[in-house]
Every structure is written in structure tokens, then in C-alpha cells.
Design an enzyme around this catalytic site. Structure first.
Site, mmCIF file in Angstrom:
data_model
loop_
_atom_site.group_PDB
_atom_site.id
_atom_site.type_symbol
_atom_site.label_atom_id
_atom_site.label_comp_id
_atom_site.label_asym_id
_atom_site.label_seq_id
_atom_site.Cartn_x
_atom_site.Cartn_y
_atom_site.Cartn_z
ATOM 1 N N LYS A 118 -20.048 -15.999 -12.376
ATOM 2 C CA LYS A 118 -19.989 -16.161 -10.927
ATOM 3 C C LYS A 118 -20.092 -14.832 -10.204
ATOM 4 C CE LYS A 118 -17.722 -20.564 -10.194
ATOM 5 N NZ LYS A 118 -16.653 -21.267 -9.480
ATOM 6 N N LYS A 201 -26.151 -25.795 -17.666
ATOM 7 C CA LYS A 201 -25.214 -26.822 -17.190
ATOM 8 C C LYS A 201 -25.691 -27.420 -15.860
ATOM 9 C CE LYS A 201 -21.276 -25.884 -15.067
ATOM 10 N NZ LYS A 201 -19.904 -25.660 -14.624
ATOM 11 N N LYS A 204 -23.404 -27.848 -9.190
ATOM 12 C CA LYS A 204 -23.613 -28.079 -7.754
ATOM 13 C C LYS A 204 -24.218 -26.858 -7.080
ATOM 14 C CE LYS A 204 -18.566 -28.117 -7.544
ATOM 15 N NZ LYS A 204 -17.492 -29.065 -7.392
#
Ligand code: AMP
Ligand code: TRP
Length: 340
Positions: A118, A201, A204
Site C-alpha cells: 500500500k 487479487k 476494490k
């Protein structure tokens, strides 16, 4: 120490993003509902304090908090049987997280792969909250002394860190206060992959909307996304071993199995030898039939935000009844004065 000395309790959470995906639904939500239906005490949280570790527009965050609450309920979380609440409404989470910031070691957090993903290349610009995120997650779980944590595969490392924090706290203070919570990662879809790339993966935050099925998507959109899903050109194998080296095929078979509630073997014994041109429409039909009622319920609930706020207020009161005495005891163990 074993967990047998602790009453079983389930805790899990999800970040408020209005954009919940089929991955969230199959990897987490469905399992939450199963555990609730087994009759174990279950506590489910909308983790808005985790969400603000990256920038969130305030109005969108408020709305997403209600929308994710609606998704929990629409998927089958019953706010009278489970405790369903929003993290920031129970201040004990933030209080315990600070103490865990002082228990967790830099070296432990440096190994967290989600932070590396992230934060990206420019780590210097990541918030301190993003780095300390797993200590807050440990506080979520341990404020309830939860023993079981149903999550998708990607959260396993964070639950393991929670165990390390619990063990170090118990050891440092010479107590047997916290259980060692176990990750519960079960089923055919613990890691639902992108429809555009079977090695990534389903997320969203993927820039391509075609990579994921959103819980909000209508039936036509779902059908179109499955139709356009990337695959190879071979027919489906008749056994799971034949999915080796075919990540896209494996992903679609696993999605089908998870929605239908059967094994990958069972799916392949029906569809083995058939082409994707046959399998994809069958998968689209299954997914839309299953998701349409969930989406419709979610929309109906969102039409009455005052009722959602009432549910969250009630859940927060019930959550605080458990978390407050636990955090008060932690303050006492650590030697922090809490009384006024
Ligand atoms: P998040 O959306 O990151 O807050 O994740 C909420 C829950 O959904 C966690 O338990 C995740 O492990 C799970 N989850 C998210 N994406 C996926 C996926 N693609 N496959 C399986 N589980 C997922
Ligand atoms: N970190 C989890 C995620 O991104 C969400 C989460 C926060 C959570 N606190 C939790 C999951 C406690 C399980 C238990 O998916």
C-alpha cells in the site's frame, strides 16, 4: 497457554468502501454469517479508523460506513444476534491501539507485506497510521478477547502479528490476559483473483473495474464482466490437478464452487471438457441469481439511513459493554491510572 481458558468469540472487520467486491463477499462476509449461524458470539465491525490511514473524503467516508453496514446486513449478518458496529463509535479501540503501539516492535511491522504494497515506492509519504495499522487491528480483536478471526488469505499475516502482540503483552506483564486468536481462512474462495489477471487479487482499488465484480453491479454488468474475463483457450479439465498453471481457469472454478457451496472437484466433474463459452454464462447466471437479492436488500436498507444509524448506535453500546472492562483491566495491568 491455550485458548481453552477463554470463551470462544469471533471478531472480524472490513474497511468502509462502498465498493465491496465478490472477494470481500466470498472471502469474508459469507464466512461471518456461517459463524454467526453456528451460535458462537460474533462481533463484526466497520473499521473506519483503518480506512483513514489513506486519504478519505469525509462525506464519502460517512456514506460508505453506512453502505458497508447495509452490506453486512444484506449478506445475512443479523444485528440482533451479532454485535454489528462502527469502530470510531467505541473509543476503546483507539485506546488499546496506543498501548499495542508500545508493545509491537518496529522489526515486526517492517515485515508486513500489506504495508509494503500500500505504501508503494514512496514510503516516506505514507502515513504513520498506515504503518501502525496492524496494531490497531490487534486492538480490535483483543478488546473483545476474541479467539477466532474469519478473514481472507491476505489478512493472515496481520492475525499472526496480533498473536505476537498478545503473547508479548502476556509475557511482559506476567499475565494470561489475552487469548491467541486464530485466523479462520476456509472455503474455495479465500483469495478471489482479478478477472483480468489470475495472479493478482481481486481488489476494490484496482484501476480496472472489469477486474472485479462489485456488490453494487447489476445483472447485465456481472454477466458482461464474466463473459469478458480473461481465460486461456483450453476446455476445462476434469480434475483440479488440471488447473495447475492455469490461474484464470482456477479462479473462475473456485468462484463457481464458492457461490454454489460445492467443491472444485464437483464443479469440474460437471463442466470438465467443456469450453469457457459454456462455463462463463453458467457462472454469470449463478452469480447474478445469488447476488441480486443481496444487492436489492442493500439498496432498500440504504433508503433509511436513520435506521442504519440506530443499528450502529445500539451495536456500539453492546460492543463497549465488552471492550470497556477489558481496556480498564489492561490500564490496570500496565499501571495507567484511568479513574477520574
Ligand atoms: P478489506 O476490503 O481489505 O477491508 O477486506 C475485508 C475482508 O475481505 C478481509 O477479510 C479480506 O481478507 C477479505 N478479502 C478482500 N479481498 C479479497 C479477495 N480478493 N479474496 C478473498 N478475500 C478477500
Ligand atoms: N485489516 C483488515 C482488512 O483490511 C480489516 C480489519 C481491521 C480486520 N480490523 C480487523 C479484520 C480485525 C479482522 C479483524 O481486511
Amino acid at each position: 497457554m491455550s485458548n481453552e481458558t477463554f470463551e470462544p468469540r469471533v471478531f472480524s472487520g472490513m474497511q468502509p468502501s462502498g465498493n465491496l467486491t465478490l472477494g470481500n463477499y466470498l472471502g469474508a462476509l459469507r464466512r461471518w454469517v456461517e459463524m454467526q449461524d453456528e451460535g458462537i458470539p460474533t462481533v463484526y465491525c466497520v473499521v473506519n479508523l483503518h480506512a483513514i490511514t489513506v486519504w478519505q473524503d469525509p462525506e464519502a467516508l460517512r456514506n460508505a460506513t453506512r453502505e458497508v453496514t447495509a452490506a453486512y446486513i444484506a449478506a445475512g449478518v443479523d444485528p440482533t444476534r451479532s454485535i454489528l458496529f462502527n469502530q470510531s463509535q467505541v473509543p476503546q479501540h483507539a485506546e488499546l491501539a496506543w498501548i499495542f503501539n508500545c508493545v509491537a516492535r518496529l522489526g515486526w511491522l517492517n515485515r508486513m507485506t500489506q504495508f509494503k504494497d500500500k505504501a508503494g515506492k514512496d514510503r516516506e509519504k505514507a502515513s504513520i497510521g498506515l504503518y501502525a495499522y496492524p496494531a490497531l487491528m490487534a486492538a480490535d480483536i483483543l478488546a473483545y478477547r476474541a479467539t477466532h478471526v474469519p478473514v481472507g488469505e491476505d489478512q493472515k499475516q496481520h492475525v499472526e502479528l496480533t498473536r505476537d502482540i498478545a503473547a508479548k503483552f502476556n509475557h511482559d506483564f506476567g499475565v494470561e490476559f489475552f487469548p491467541m486468536p486464530e485466523p479462520v481462512i476456509k472455503g474455495a474462495a479465500t483469495r478471489v483473483m482479478s478477472l483480468r489477471d489470475g495472479t493478482k487479487k481481486m481488489s476494490k482499488s484496482d484501476p480496472s473495474d472489469m477486474s472485479r465484480i462489485n456488490l453494487r453491479d447489476d445483472a447485465d454488468t456481472i454477466a458482461q464482466k464474466f463473459r469478458k474475463a480473461r481465460t486461456d483457450s483450453e476446455p476445462l479439465p476434469s480434475e483440479p490437478a488440471g488447473l495447475e498453471g492455469r490461474p484464470e481457469a482456477r479462479n473462475l472454478v473456485n468462484i463457481y464452487a464458492a457461490i454454489a457451496g460445492v467443491s472444485a472437484e464437483a464443479v469440474l466433474s460437471e463442466y470438465g471438457g467443456r469450453a469457457f463459452s459454456e462455463f462463463k454464462p453458467a457462472l454469470a447466471d449463478l452469480a447474478t441469481a445469488h447476488l441480486a437479492p443481496v444487492t436489492a436488500r442493500m439498496r432498500a436498507l440504504m433508503a433509511d439511513p436513520a435506521e442504519i444509524d440506530r443499528i450502529l448506535g445500539d451495536g456500539a453500546n453492546r460492543a463497549a459493554e465488552i471492550a470497556e472492562p477489558v481496556v480498564a483491566q489492561v490500564y490496570d495491568i500496565v499501571g495507567l491510572i484511568r479513574s477520574r
